[in-house]
Scaffold this active site. Sequence first.
Site, mmCIF file in Angstrom:
data_model
loop_
_atom_site.group_PDB
_atom_site.id
_atom_site.type_symbol
_atom_site.label_atom_id
_atom_site.label_comp_id
_atom_site.label_asym_id
_atom_site.label_seq_id
_atom_site.Cartn_x
_atom_site.Cartn_y
_atom_site.Cartn_z
ATOM 1 N N ASN A 106 -23.541 -35.413 28.782
ATOM 2 C CA ASN A 106 -22.197 -35.094 28.293
ATOM 3 C C ASN A 106 -21.729 -36.182 27.334
ATOM 4 O O ASN A 106 -22.368 -37.227 27.219
ATOM 5 C CB ASN A 106 -21.212 -35.006 29.468
ATOM 6 C CG ASN A 106 -21.299 -33.677 30.214
ATOM 7 O OD1 ASN A 106 -21.801 -32.684 29.691
ATOM 8 N ND2 ASN A 106 -20.805 -33.658 31.424
ATOM 9 N N HIS A 133 -20.559 -24.240 29.894
ATOM 10 C CA HIS A 133 -21.144 -24.611 28.597
ATOM 11 C C HIS A 133 -21.558 -23.368 27.787
ATOM 12 O O HIS A 133 -22.569 -23.384 27.088
ATOM 13 C CB HIS A 133 -22.354 -25.531 28.769
ATOM 14 C CG HIS A 133 -22.021 -26.861 29.373
ATOM 15 N ND1 HIS A 133 -21.716 -27.973 28.634
ATOM 16 C CD2 HIS A 133 -21.900 -27.258 30.665
ATOM 17 C CE1 HIS A 133 -21.467 -28.994 29.432
ATOM 18 N NE2 HIS A 133 -21.558 -28.578 30.679
HETATM 19 FE FE1 HDD Z 1 -24.356 -28.749 34.210
HETATM 20 C C1 HDD Z 1 -25.149 -26.339 31.946
HETATM 21 C C2 HDD Z 1 -24.217 -31.079 31.673
HETATM 22 C C3 HDD Z 1 -23.253 -31.117 36.435
HETATM 23 C C4 HDD Z 1 -24.905 -26.606 36.725
HETATM 24 N N1 HDD Z 1 -24.618 -28.710 32.203
HETATM 25 C C5 HDD Z 1 -24.942 -27.618 31.451
HETATM 26 C C6 HDD Z 1 -25.044 -27.983 30.072
HETATM 27 C C7 HDD Z 1 -24.767 -29.318 29.998
HETATM 28 C C8 HDD Z 1 -24.511 -29.780 31.346
HETATM 29 C C9 HDD Z 1 -24.742 -30.165 28.752
HETATM 30 C C10 HDD Z 1 -25.368 -27.044 28.934
HETATM 31 C C11 HDD Z 1 -26.840 -26.939 28.700
HETATM 32 C C12 HDD Z 1 -27.111 -26.100 27.476
HETATM 33 O O1 HDD Z 1 -26.710 -26.502 26.369
HETATM 34 O O2 HDD Z 1 -27.711 -25.042 27.641
HETATM 35 N N2 HDD Z 1 -23.765 -30.687 34.071
HETATM 36 C C13 HDD Z 1 -23.892 -31.493 32.965
HETATM 37 C C14 HDD Z 1 -23.650 -32.854 33.347
HETATM 38 C C15 HDD Z 1 -23.355 -32.864 34.674
HETATM 39 C C16 HDD Z 1 -23.445 -31.500 35.138
HETATM 40 C C17 HDD Z 1 -23.735 -34.039 32.389
HETATM 41 C C18 HDD Z 1 -23.043 -34.011 35.578
HETATM 42 C C19 HDD Z 1 -23.384 -35.227 35.343
HETATM 43 N N3 HDD Z 1 -24.081 -28.835 36.202
HETATM 44 C C20 HDD Z 1 -23.650 -29.915 36.942
HETATM 45 C C21 HDD Z 1 -23.726 -29.587 38.347
HETATM 46 C C22 HDD Z 1 -24.216 -28.312 38.439
HETATM 47 C C23 HDD Z 1 -24.427 -27.856 37.076
HETATM 48 C C24 HDD Z 1 -23.353 -30.528 39.471
HETATM 49 C C25 HDD Z 1 -24.510 -27.457 39.631
HETATM 50 C C26 HDD Z 1 -24.715 -27.882 40.824
HETATM 51 N N4 HDD Z 1 -24.852 -26.789 34.302
HETATM 52 C C27 HDD Z 1 -25.077 -26.133 35.468
HETATM 53 C C28 HDD Z 1 -25.609 -24.732 35.256
HETATM 54 C C29 HDD Z 1 -25.703 -24.654 33.706
HETATM 55 C C30 HDD Z 1 -25.182 -26.007 33.260
HETATM 56 C C31 HDD Z 1 -24.866 -23.676 35.953
HETATM 57 C C32 HDD Z 1 -25.045 -23.461 33.025
HETATM 58 C C33 HDD Z 1 -26.019 -22.978 31.998
HETATM 59 C C34 HDD Z 1 -27.233 -23.724 32.265
HETATM 60 O O3 HDD Z 1 -27.047 -24.565 33.299
HETATM 61 O O4 HDD Z 1 -28.281 -23.595 31.664
HETATM 62 O O5 HDD Z 1 -26.835 -24.599 35.869
#
Ligand code: HDD
Length: 693
Positions: free
Chosen positions: A151, A78
Amino acid sequence: MANRKKSSGSETAGHGGELHQTATGQDPRLTTNQGVVISDDQNTLTVGPRGPQLLEDFILREKITHFDHERIPERVVHARGYAAHGYFQAYEGNAKLTKAAFLQNPSEKTPVFCRFSTVAGSAGSPDTARDVRGFSVKFYTDAGNYDLVGNNIPVFFIQDAIKFPDLIHSVKPEPDRGFPQAQSAHNTFWDFVSLNPETMHTLMWVMSDRGIPRSFRMMEGFGVHTFRMVNVAGESKFVKFHWRPRCGTFSLIWPEAVQVSGADPDFHRRDLWNSITSGDYPEWELSVQAFSEAEANEFDFDVLDPTKLVPEELVPLTPIGKMVLDRNVDNFFAETEQVAFCPSHVVPGIDFSNDPLLQGRLFSYLDTQLSRLGSPNFHQIPVNKPKCPFANFQRDGHMQMEVPTGHVANEPNSLDDGSPRECPETGFTSFSSEESGEKLRIRPKSFADHYTQARLFWVSMTEAEQRHIVGAFSFELGKCDKVKIRTRMLGHLENIDSDLAKKVAESLGMEGKADAIKPFVAVGDPEPSPSLSQYDKAPKSLRGKTIGLLTTDQVKSSIYNALAKLVKDEGAMLKVITPKAGPIKTDHGKEITPDHFLSGAPSALFDAVVIAPAESNVELLAGEAAAVDWIRDAFAHLKVIGFTDVSKPLFKKAAVDTDADEGLVNVTGSVFEKFTSAAKKHRIWDRERKVRR
Ligand code: HDD
């Protein structure tokens, strides 16, 4: 008003001169970060005009050092995102369902910050790549910050967070070569998903039009997981969150998305920025599907499995409030880049379920902010800071911005009566569900059906939507050069629907090549769920859409005025495109400054178009490939096209029959009723069979 002093040793004066008072009335003098006023910001300190530079030049060193450290790591997923401020307002009290304070009072506006994003691409990738879109909302409630990190697709690829790094590594640029950027159409992604049948349902959504939204304003949002709401009596219901855009849900079509990514890589962010700047504030309705644990136990899927949705026919949506985005950010980095969303940020009244993907996320987001923002004090950054009071004994760390006072930094304590204390009455308490069982690594049997809901999605699509899904699978698998991946994927598609598999195989020239893949459990034969189709429920409206007028100098003012009135009445936007960038005049002498010049603005950028050049300029346009392509593309992209009699030679050159279908509307005489009613249907879907086999 002070004059900036010229540097005494300088031969050239640089850009010194009059200083102006700032709009805010602040001291307008340029200073170092230590507040020392700078006399010359154009020239480094040297020995003689052509001599070596001096290390003592603290002004140069401070400026360059700060610049060298301006970047922070982009989000691991993202990374490409765009955000705005706004508010959330509940429709009425929801005390029966939840004690969450911000959902009780319809006269109260809770400030929000909302960030949309693509998942796979880097921060500089195009907005219109085929991908899932993030939909994150931070509610600054009186009871603390609540982050709903969702999402635009209601299900997820995998069931367990332990697989997330593999999923993301597979879709990111391939590790040896570092490409492709912002694309799933490559070997490692399709290899991974074809080896993980749990991805099938979400794949269907991403290969559908949902993967290429028309704009952030025209996107649905979903919390994805099953969450809990808890009321004052401690009673809990499971909930699924849904955001529905007031404009309706619309998408680009693939050839259009490809063109837009070249013509305007910032298409979605520009659209959001422009709509807020023009006062046309985007709006979404928040709804929940609420159901008891007992009801959930009766469903033929497991609500803890994030690859499953709860069909609206089973549990209807209950609207609970609206979100309006009404203020653009003041600074992209400070706000959009530094905002830190964490699904673990909940408030009393909202709680988690045992969804294993959600549980993994509760760890990951807090952790990632530590490396991305560099400090456990990231909550002190203005965009992350709660707007309600907060106090505890967490102390120190990199970049501590507060100056905590007092003699103690521990609790309990008997030394400082004024220090913060626990509050059992109003503090967050976790829902006390009863949990027991062996310690094991195992996927529940109730998660084993990977195809029935993928099939549900397929059978719920309109014919055009199905065509696009076939097209997307064919395109993406066509980019995989490993035949074994294609045959494996065809095997999965066969399990979803044999017609889908047949069409993709035909399109790839691989009929009869599908691997036999045995599903873990028998695939169901669900009835269609109409709410899953975008176009079945799309409003017949021009609200939030953009009409492009291709014209020239001496345009008939009657046409221009009628069109301008139409878009205003319908809540749409008019963009004027002319062969050159400079102002034109109407036949009545009114000056119009075009929004775009022709070669910089293909018709793909607009929802519907009108071609109305002055008669004297038709020949000129007919000699422009960009003008001919403009019409040809608009037709191929299934748009509604208004034309005047005098523009017909252009259509002839583009080989577009002006009688082809109801989407070609003659507006000579400034009669726009037919055009408007056709354009409200968004596209002429039947045309697609003619222009694309
Ligand atoms: Fe995630 C970012 C949505 C599964 C780990 N995720 C991130 C963002 C969104 C989502 C919208 C952007 C946030 C922003 O605008 O700063 N992610 C989802 C959804 C998931 C999902 C709807 C499943 C239903 N994500 C998911 C899993 C993991 C992560 C299973 C890790 C185990 N996601 C992350 C992250 C991020 C992220 C690595 C990257 C930047 C952040 O968090 O702040 O931790």
